[in-house]
Design a protein around this motif. Sequence first.
Motif, PDB file in Angstrom:
ATOM      1  N   TYR A   7      -7.350  15.415  19.709  1.00 48.29           N
ATOM      2  CA  TYR A   7      -8.817  15.649  20.177  1.00 48.29           C
ATOM      3  C   TYR A   7      -9.700  14.571  19.528  1.00 48.29           C
ATOM      4  O   TYR A   7     -10.862  14.384  19.831  1.00 48.29           O
ATOM      5  N   GLY A   8      -8.969  13.408  18.934  1.00 49.48           N
ATOM      6  CA  GLY A   8      -9.739  12.212  18.584  1.00 49.48           C
ATOM      7  C   GLY A   8     -10.964  12.369  17.524  1.00 49.48           C
ATOM      8  O   GLY A   8     -11.888  11.786  17.364  1.00 49.48           O
ATOM      9  N   HIS A   9     -10.533  13.398  16.572  1.00 49.95           N
ATOM     10  CA  HIS A   9     -11.621  13.708  15.398  1.00 49.95           C
ATOM     11  C   HIS A   9     -11.370  12.753  14.482  1.00 49.95           C
ATOM     12  O   HIS A   9     -10.792  12.997  13.328  1.00 49.95           O
ATOM     13  N   ARG A  10     -11.701  11.471  14.776  1.00 50.07           N
ATOM     14  CA  ARG A  10     -11.176  10.334  13.626  1.00 50.07           C
ATOM     15  C   ARG A  10     -11.997  10.349  12.455  1.00 50.07           C
ATOM     16  O   ARG A  10     -11.809   9.893  11.477  1.00 50.07           O
ATOM     17  N   SER A  11     -13.234  11.126  12.245  1.00 47.86           N
ATOM     18  CA  SER A  11     -13.754  11.362  11.047  1.00 47.86           C
ATOM     19  C   SER A  11     -13.215  11.937  10.038  1.00 47.86           C
ATOM     20  O   SER A  11     -13.362  11.702   8.816  1.00 47.86           O
ATOM     21  N   ILE A  12     -11.979  12.644  10.416  1.00 46.79           N
ATOM     22  CA  ILE A  12     -11.305  13.330   9.492  1.00 46.79           C
ATOM     23  C   ILE A  12     -10.774  12.275   8.611  1.00 46.79           C
ATOM     24  O   ILE A  12     -10.373  12.325   7.498  1.00 46.79           O
ATOM     25  N   ALA A  13     -10.213  11.219   9.240  1.00 47.68           N
ATOM     26  CA  ALA A  13      -9.635  10.116   8.676  1.00 47.68           C
ATOM     27  C   ALA A  13     -10.262   9.235   7.484  1.00 47.68           C
ATOM     28  O   ALA A  13      -9.930   8.614   6.565  1.00 47.68           O
ATOM     29  N   ASP A  14     -11.715   9.424   7.694  1.00 48.34           N
ATOM     30  CA  ASP A  14     -12.587   8.841   6.770  1.00 48.34           C
ATOM     31  C   ASP A  14     -12.466   9.718   5.235  1.00 48.34           C
ATOM     32  O   ASP A  14     -12.943   9.113   4.343  1.00 48.34           O
ATOM     33  N   LEU A  15     -11.833  10.718   5.247  1.00 49.69           N
ATOM     34  CA  LEU A  15     -11.792  11.475   4.270  1.00 49.69           C
ATOM     35  C   LEU A  15     -10.606  11.344   3.340  1.00 49.69           C
ATOM     36  O   LEU A  15     -10.546  11.553   2.252  1.00 49.69           O
ATOM     37  N   ALA A  16      -9.838  10.253   3.821  1.00 50.30           N
ATOM     38  CA  ALA A  16      -8.413  10.090   3.137  1.00 50.30           C
ATOM     39  C   ALA A  16      -8.551   8.599   2.676  1.00 50.30           C
ATOM     40  O   ALA A  16      -8.230   7.763   3.542  1.00 50.30           O
ATOM     41  N   HIS A  17      -8.642   8.416   1.278  1.00 54.82           N
ATOM     42  CA  HIS A  17      -8.736   7.183   0.720  1.00 54.82           C
ATOM     43  C   HIS A  17      -7.482   6.798   0.232  1.00 54.82           C
ATOM     44  O   HIS A  17      -7.063   7.376  -0.599  1.00 54.82           O
ATOM     45  N   VAL A  18      -7.088   5.562   0.408  1.00 49.22           N
ATOM     46  CA  VAL A  18      -5.592   5.053  -0.164  1.00 49.22           C
ATOM     47  C   VAL A  18      -5.837   3.713  -0.807  1.00 49.22           C
ATOM     48  O   VAL A  18      -6.403   2.942  -0.218  1.00 49.22           O
ATOM     49  N   ALA A  19      -5.183   3.505  -1.799  1.00 47.67           N
ATOM     50  CA  ALA A  19      -5.222   2.149  -2.687  1.00 47.67           C
ATOM     51  C   ALA A  19      -3.804   1.504  -2.486  1.00 47.67           C
ATOM     52  O   ALA A  19      -2.812   1.982  -2.450  1.00 47.67           O
ATOM     53  N   PHE A  20      -3.859   0.249  -2.047  1.00 49.00           N
ATOM     54  CA  PHE A  20      -2.904  -0.675  -1.758  1.00 49.00           C
ATOM     55  C   PHE A  20      -2.966  -1.836  -2.819  1.00 49.00           C
ATOM     56  O   PHE A  20      -3.976  -2.354  -2.954  1.00 49.00           O
ATOM     57  N   ALA A  21      -1.810  -2.415  -3.174  1.00 55.00           N
ATOM     58  CA  ALA A  21      -1.589  -3.619  -3.724  1.00 55.00           C
ATOM     59  C   ALA A  21      -0.719  -4.521  -2.628  1.00 55.00           C
ATOM     60  O   ALA A  21      -0.062  -4.173  -2.247  1.00 55.00           O
ATOM     61  N   ILE A  22      -1.405  -5.707  -2.450  1.00 52.37           N
ATOM     62  CA  ILE A  22      -0.834  -6.576  -1.196  1.00 52.37           C
ATOM     63  C   ILE A  22      -0.652  -8.049  -2.069  1.00 52.37           C
ATOM     64  O   ILE A  22      -1.795  -8.853  -2.636  1.00 52.37           O
ATOM     65  N   GLU A  23       0.588  -8.233  -2.384  1.00 52.79           N
ATOM     66  CA  GLU A  23       0.714  -9.626  -3.376  1.00 52.79           C
ATOM     67  C   GLU A  23       1.539 -10.310  -2.352  1.00 52.79           C
ATOM     68  O   GLU A  23       2.437 -10.372  -1.853  1.00 52.79           O
ATOM     69  N   ARG A  24       1.254 -11.789  -2.901  1.00 52.81           N
ATOM     70  CA  ARG A  24       2.063 -13.085  -2.447  1.00 52.81           C
ATOM     71  C   ARG A  24       1.973 -12.925  -0.714  1.00 52.81           C
ATOM     72  O   ARG A  24       2.817 -12.942  -0.296  1.00 52.81           O
ATOM     73  N   LEU A  25       0.657 -13.218  -0.340  1.00 56.76           N
ATOM     74  CA  LEU A  25       0.353 -13.232   0.954  1.00 56.76           C
ATOM     75  C   LEU A  25      -0.444 -14.764   0.964  1.00 56.76           C
ATOM     76  O   LEU A  25      -1.184 -15.073  -0.113  1.00 56.76           O
TER      77      LEU A  25
END
Length: 573
Positions: free
Chosen positions: A58-76
């Motif tokens: 259905y393309g309800h992309r606002s749902i994904a605004d509610l899921a916050h995720v943390a990442f470490a990106i190292e050696r780039l």
Amino acid sequence: MSPFQNETDVYAIHGADPEVLAYAMAKYSRSALTLRESLAEISSQKAEQFLNTFYFQYGHRSIADLAHVAFAIERLSLLAAIDLVDEQRWDGQERSTRYQNFRKSGYYTPTFDDPEQQPEYKKVIDSLFDGYTEIGEGMLTELKAHAPRPEGMDEAAYTRTLRARAYDMARYLLPLATNTSLGQITNARTLEGQVARLLGSDYPEIRALGEKLRDAAAGPAWQVNEAACNDLVEAIRALEPEIAQTADDLMLREVRVSPTLVKYTTPSEFTRATKPLLQQAAAELLGGESIVPMPPDSPNVELIAPPTGETLSLEIDLATSLLYPHTQYRFRQIRNAVAALSEKRISEIIDLGLQHRGRHDELPRAFAAANGLRFDILMDIGGFRDMHRHRRCTQLLQPWTTAHGYELPDFPSQPALSASPVFARYTELIQQAFAFHAKATGVPANATAAITSPKLAAHSAAAVPLPHFNGQGIQMKWAAPSSATSATDNKPHKCNPHAADYVLPLATRCRSLFTMDFAEAVYISELRSTPAGHWSYRNVAWQMYSEVAKQYPSLAKHFRIRDPHKPIDLLVR
């Protein structure tokens, strides 16, 4: 309690998986349950089923605004880091070139088709890192001679303060290959768009980074308390063996931060199909025109204001914004060329930017850059990285190039590098890097601090439907985009055409367009003009203010700004 009485309940939430929490919050629109009740009944399988239906179908992309995720990106690489953080809805922090010694970081080496290219690349990069130390220590000596240690100031603090200023100049030699690390916290919608954008990059390192981000979102997350939990489980096993397994399952269950929302992410077909069209449209429109220099009274910043009473102003700005990221030209120069076209041809350029748009594709960023205060900015890459962190604006970036030359770190109130014993070494290393880039790409280098006038060329060698201008408008023909022609006697190596970009030092000039409202213009100008900041962006912030003051003089009084040309105390940071 009476149904007409209201007692608001507020509570913080911790421990729910990001996608499960997003599902629980989305249920507010479809259920009368409280969040506590929703979380109690939701499993990860149930969340995945819900998201597969409402997010993907259905393309309800606002749902994904509610899921916050943390990442470490190292050696780039710094080059990849700039691309990674190029999101308007992004939060994170990166290693600072002001406070850390990047000599210890190492660097990224791209793959070259010609095996002879790799040792040559390594030699250039190693020389830049050697120069980073040489310039830093050389300018520290100059600064100490210029600003003697005051009585009562600790020697260590004195040296540390001046060394930071010395390496503000030395950092201009760090190449884009330099390794860095950063952390980011984004919502899943931003992550999905970020991964799709990275997967479509021209750079293999960045494409691989997109795959790693997608895999990290779908795979098991690193558990912060894993060691402590293991110790506790072992203690329980020693005392109560029969409940140890239950404790283990509860404390160390596998968490996947976004296994559903990002799993289908692929390179954007919309972007892939649109990019060569706009590249060739720019080439067709501007031909071999020279790059017009920036205004003498504001060499780094130009405020774009449409002529009073101009018809089709919005259409002209939209078409110009679409072409801008695919050229090295000033925004005003492109705009003047677009404004000279007929209304039909302007409309056709806008159509090129949208003709491949799918059902769920957002409008390209260029469509958000056509209104507000627009600053065309030409500055060194090092200073641009600091400006790039501002999120409450729309930014359009042009490709890396040597076309605009490089900056000399001569800062007011302190010894000029151009008058120091290490100046010859600085220019030698910049020219060496630019020469390598020219040899590898076949595009003549501008290894000076002045702007030259290169020819424009498209970047893709594949056959694509290309726009051709004629008296009747734009016609599409299948052909290969125009390729760069070399005016150098050096025969270019056969290699990835983008691999050589990693040797470009942070002194290299780059062009970008920043569009913002008045409040953000005031905020950036005030924040980036403080004496503790780096001269490069202090200078740009001052020119932003000056451009607004010229165009809108009654608004100048609302800026609380420091003139970066006034003397400062070098021993205060």
